[in-house]
Design a protein around this motif. Structure first.
Motif, PDB file in Angstrom:
ATOM      1  N   GLU A 188       0.695  -1.136   0.071  1.00 28.00           N
ATOM      2  CA  GLU A 188      -0.142   0.049   0.050  1.00 28.00           C
ATOM      3  C   GLU A 188       0.796   1.173   0.036  1.00 28.00           C
ATOM      4  N   PHE A 189       1.964   1.203   0.671  1.00 23.99           N
ATOM      5  CA  PHE A 189       2.854   2.345   0.719  1.00 23.99           C
ATOM      6  C   PHE A 189       3.529   2.536  -0.619  1.00 23.99           C
ATOM      7  N   ARG A 190       3.922   1.789  -1.206  1.00 20.09           N
ATOM      8  CA  ARG A 190       4.495   1.758  -2.381  1.00 20.09           C
ATOM      9  C   ARG A 190       3.578   2.418  -3.602  1.00 20.09           C
ATOM     10  N   GLN A 191       2.169   1.834  -3.773  1.00 20.86           N
ATOM     11  CA  GLN A 191       1.379   2.340  -4.491  1.00 20.86           C
ATOM     12  C   GLN A 191       0.890   3.830  -4.084  1.00 20.86           C
ATOM     13  N   GLY A 205      12.676  12.853 -14.372  1.00 24.75           N
ATOM     14  CA  GLY A 205      11.181  13.296 -15.045  1.00 24.75           C
ATOM     15  C   GLY A 205      10.929  12.302 -15.817  1.00 24.75           C
ATOM     16  N   GLY A 206      11.430  10.945 -16.005  1.00 20.26           N
ATOM     17  CA  GLY A 206      10.909   9.984 -16.922  1.00 20.26           C
ATOM     18  C   GLY A 206      10.009   8.834 -15.877  1.00 20.26           C
ATOM     19  N   TYR A 207       9.681   7.783 -16.471  1.00 25.24           N
ATOM     20  CA  TYR A 207       8.820   6.927 -15.913  1.00 25.24           C
ATOM     21  C   TYR A 207       9.533   6.429 -14.705  1.00 25.24           C
ATOM     22  N   GLY A 208       9.027   6.381 -13.688  1.00 20.48           N
ATOM     23  CA  GLY A 208       9.208   5.795 -12.472  1.00 20.48           C
ATOM     24  C   GLY A 208       8.423   4.626 -11.844  1.00 20.48           C
ATOM     25  N   ASP A 209       8.943   3.675 -11.378  1.00 20.68           N
ATOM     26  CA  ASP A 209       8.133   2.603 -10.832  1.00 20.68           C
ATOM     27  C   ASP A 209       8.766   1.987  -9.665  1.00 20.68           C
ATOM     28  N   THR A 210       9.880   2.813  -9.020  1.00 20.16           N
ATOM     29  CA  THR A 210      10.579   2.481  -7.558  1.00 20.16           C
ATOM     30  C   THR A 210      10.469   3.395  -6.760  1.00 20.16           C
ATOM     31  N   ILE A 211      10.597   3.129  -5.457  1.00 16.52           N
ATOM     32  CA  ILE A 211      10.698   4.358  -4.399  1.00 16.52           C
ATOM     33  C   ILE A 211      12.012   4.638  -4.007  1.00 16.52           C
ATOM     34  N   ASP A 212      12.442   5.933  -3.848  1.00 15.99           N
ATOM     35  CA  ASP A 212      13.901   6.140  -3.352  1.00 15.99           C
ATOM     36  C   ASP A 212      13.643   7.186  -2.168  1.00 15.99           C
ATOM     37  N   HIS A 213      14.816   7.066  -1.245  1.00 21.51           N
ATOM     38  CA  HIS A 213      14.911   7.790   0.103  1.00 21.51           C
ATOM     39  C   HIS A 213      15.608   9.135  -0.195  1.00 21.51           C
ATOM     40  N   LEU A 214      14.832  10.246   0.197  1.00 18.31           N
ATOM     41  CA  LEU A 214      15.509  11.452  -0.096  1.00 18.31           C
ATOM     42  C   LEU A 214      16.729  11.674   0.767  1.00 18.31           C
ATOM     43  N   LEU A 215      16.387  11.296   2.140  1.00 22.19           N
ATOM     44  CA  LEU A 215      17.581  11.052   3.156  1.00 22.19           C
ATOM     45  C   LEU A 215      17.880   9.482   3.197  1.00 22.19           C
ATOM     46  N   PRO A 216      19.191   9.079   2.460  1.00 24.68           N
ATOM     47  CA  PRO A 216      19.293   7.709   2.688  1.00 24.68           C
ATOM     48  C   PRO A 216      19.088   6.957   3.833  1.00 24.68           C
ATOM     49  N   ARG A 217      18.827   5.896   3.900  1.00 26.07           N
ATOM     50  CA  ARG A 217      18.667   4.947   5.141  1.00 26.07           C
ATOM     51  C   ARG A 217      20.187   4.684   5.680  1.00 26.07           C
ATOM     52  N   ALA A 218      20.975   4.871   4.994  1.00 28.91           N
ATOM     53  CA  ALA A 218      22.427   4.843   5.212  1.00 28.91           C
ATOM     54  C   ALA A 218      22.650   5.950   6.432  1.00 28.91           C
ATOM     55  N   LYS A 219      22.080   7.009   6.237  1.00 30.88           N
ATOM     56  CA  LYS A 219      22.404   8.473   6.766  1.00 30.88           C
ATOM     57  C   LYS A 219      21.452   8.814   7.740  1.00 30.88           C
ATOM     58  N   GLY A 220      20.454   7.583   8.096  1.00 31.11           N
ATOM     59  CA  GLY A 220      19.433   7.908   9.229  1.00 31.11           C
ATOM     60  C   GLY A 220      17.827   8.058   8.556  1.00 31.11           C
ATOM     61  N   GLY A 221      17.947   7.944   7.512  1.00 27.66           N
ATOM     62  CA  GLY A 221      16.434   8.235   6.763  1.00 27.66           C
ATOM     63  C   GLY A 221      15.711   7.016   6.960  1.00 27.66           C
ATOM     64  N   HIS A 222      14.325   7.147   6.880  1.00 25.85           N
ATOM     65  CA  HIS A 222      13.226   6.173   7.228  1.00 25.85           C
ATOM     66  C   HIS A 222      12.354   5.914   6.095  1.00 25.85           C
ATOM     67  N   THR A 223      11.742   4.847   5.843  1.00 24.86           N
ATOM     68  CA  THR A 223      10.650   4.851   5.052  1.00 24.86           C
ATOM     69  C   THR A 223       9.307   5.332   5.345  1.00 24.86           C
ATOM     70  N   THR A 224       9.341   6.564   5.115  1.00 23.67           N
ATOM     71  CA  THR A 224       8.000   7.380   5.429  1.00 23.67           C
ATOM     72  C   THR A 224       7.567   8.113   4.382  1.00 23.67           C
ATOM     73  N   PRO A 225       6.259   8.496   4.306  1.00 22.37           N
ATOM     74  CA  PRO A 225       5.808   9.312   3.134  1.00 22.37           C
ATOM     75  C   PRO A 225       6.286  10.918   2.995  1.00 22.37           C
ATOM     76  N   VAL A 226       7.079  11.071   3.906  1.00 19.72           N
ATOM     77  CA  VAL A 226       7.672  12.553   3.692  1.00 19.72           C
ATOM     78  C   VAL A 226       9.224  12.281   3.373  1.00 19.72           C
ATOM     79  N   ASN A 227       9.704  11.251   3.654  1.00 22.67           N
ATOM     80  CA  ASN A 227      11.156  11.192   3.041  1.00 22.67           C
ATOM     81  C   ASN A 227      11.214   9.960   1.700  1.00 22.67           C
ATOM     82  N   CYS A 228      10.022   9.587   1.019  1.00 23.22           N
ATOM     83  CA  CYS A 228      10.222   8.840  -0.030  1.00 23.22           C
ATOM     84  C   CYS A 228       9.472   9.447  -1.122  1.00 23.22           C
ATOM     85  N   VAL A 229      10.174   9.317  -2.484  1.00 19.56           N
ATOM     86  CA  VAL A 229       9.448   9.734  -3.659  1.00 19.56           C
ATOM     87  C   VAL A 229       9.733   8.730  -4.829  1.00 19.56           C
ATOM     88  N   CYS A 230       8.855   9.059  -5.906  1.00 18.94           N
ATOM     89  CA  CYS A 230       8.990   8.053  -6.927  1.00 18.94           C
ATOM     90  C   CYS A 230      10.211   8.117  -7.712  1.00 18.94           C
TER      91      CYS A 230
END
Length: 275
Positions: A188-191, A205-230
């Motif tokens: 549900e989070f991915r969709q 700006g192309g077609y995207g079907d994966t999720i990436d973290h704005l703040l990488p998890r290696a630097k303390g980022g978490h999988t949240t709506p605020v920190n993830c983009v397509c």
């Protein structure tokens, strides 16, 4: 036929896979294994080993046809590869139009920046939630509960800082002072993220079907709506554990030409991002 015998027959066949960059059918030994608990015995990554080490321009040159010249070192096409290729084309033809990759017009830097501003505006509207009601239980932890993609309930104990981050960034809600509940399952989070960003890569700006973290998890980022983009698969792999500004300044890979359609009026499509 019993299941062990069927698996033995399938393992004896030459398993092949289509490379996402050069679009060639190659054996599974040319691809790297996928890691994780959900990865099966035949799970492999998208690009082959030879394409992973090439730059984006070299991948395009490699995948482009070279006229009528033939490569003498190319391996002969087997009957199994022809059957697999035919089955793949028939499967793509049978898919509905909504399931196929949309074709877009080439985007400009201005349109790409407009899309980033739109996503940042949506993220800024997710105001932080109040976490002052949280209290530690007798074990000094916070109880986190949620559901799997199949609807099975699970729970675990997490630290207070992590619980506050999940609640603050709209990934969980407070049930009681000692318990928080995760809002989305993994599927549900991915969709949610893909639909929110309109299946458009935040970087190129192309077609995207994966999720990436704005703040990488290696630097303390978490999988949240605020920190993830397509993101597209190539930008997701090239960015790795770098920050967003550092990755954009270093040069974002251009979208694949397969995602684009030739515009009838190039001047009219200038600065327009089709999503």
């Amino acid at each position: 036929m019993t299941e062990p015998q069927q698996n033995k027959d399938e393992a004896s066949k030459p398993l092949i896979k289509k490379c996402t960059y050069c679009q060639e059918m190659k054996p599974l030994t040319d691809f790297q294994r996928r890691t994780g608990r959900r990865a099966g015995p035949y799970s492999r990554r998208g690009p082959c080993r030879s394409c992973r080490g090439l730059a984006p321009q070299e991948r395009t040159a490699t995948s482009a046809p070279s006229g009528e010249e033939t490569n003498p070192s190319a391996t002969p096409v087997t009957q199994h590869s022809l059957e697999a290729n035919t089955a793949a084309h028939s499967l793509e033809a049978s898919l509905p139009m909504e399931a196929q990759r949309p074709r877009r017009k080439p985007v400009t830097d201005k349109a790409r920046e407009c899309h980033r501003q739109r996503v940042r505006h949506l993220l800024s509207r997710l105001k932080p939630a109040d976490t002052r009601a949280l209290r530690l239980n007798r074990n000094g932890m916070i109880r986190l509960r949620g559901k799997t993609d199949q609807g099975r309930r699970w729970h675990q104990e997490i630290e207070l800082d992590l619980a506050m981050t999940l609640v603050r960034e709209r990934m969980a809600v407070i049930v009681n002072p000692y318990t928080v509940r995760r809002v989305y399952s993994n599927k549900e989070f991915r969709q949610y993220v893909l639909k929110r960003d309109r299946y458009t890569c935040f970087f190129c700006g192309g077609y995207g079907d994966t999720i990436d973290h704005l703040l990488p998890r290696a630097k303390g980022g978490h999988t949240t709506p605020v920190n993830c983009v397509c993101a597209c698969n190539e930008c997701n792999q090239v960015k790795a554990a770098r920050d967003v500004d550092e990755f954009i300044e270093s040069g974002v890979p251009q979208p694949s030409s397969d995602d684009f359609e030739a515009p009838d009026n190039p001047d009219a499509s200038e600065g327009t991002l089709h999503t």
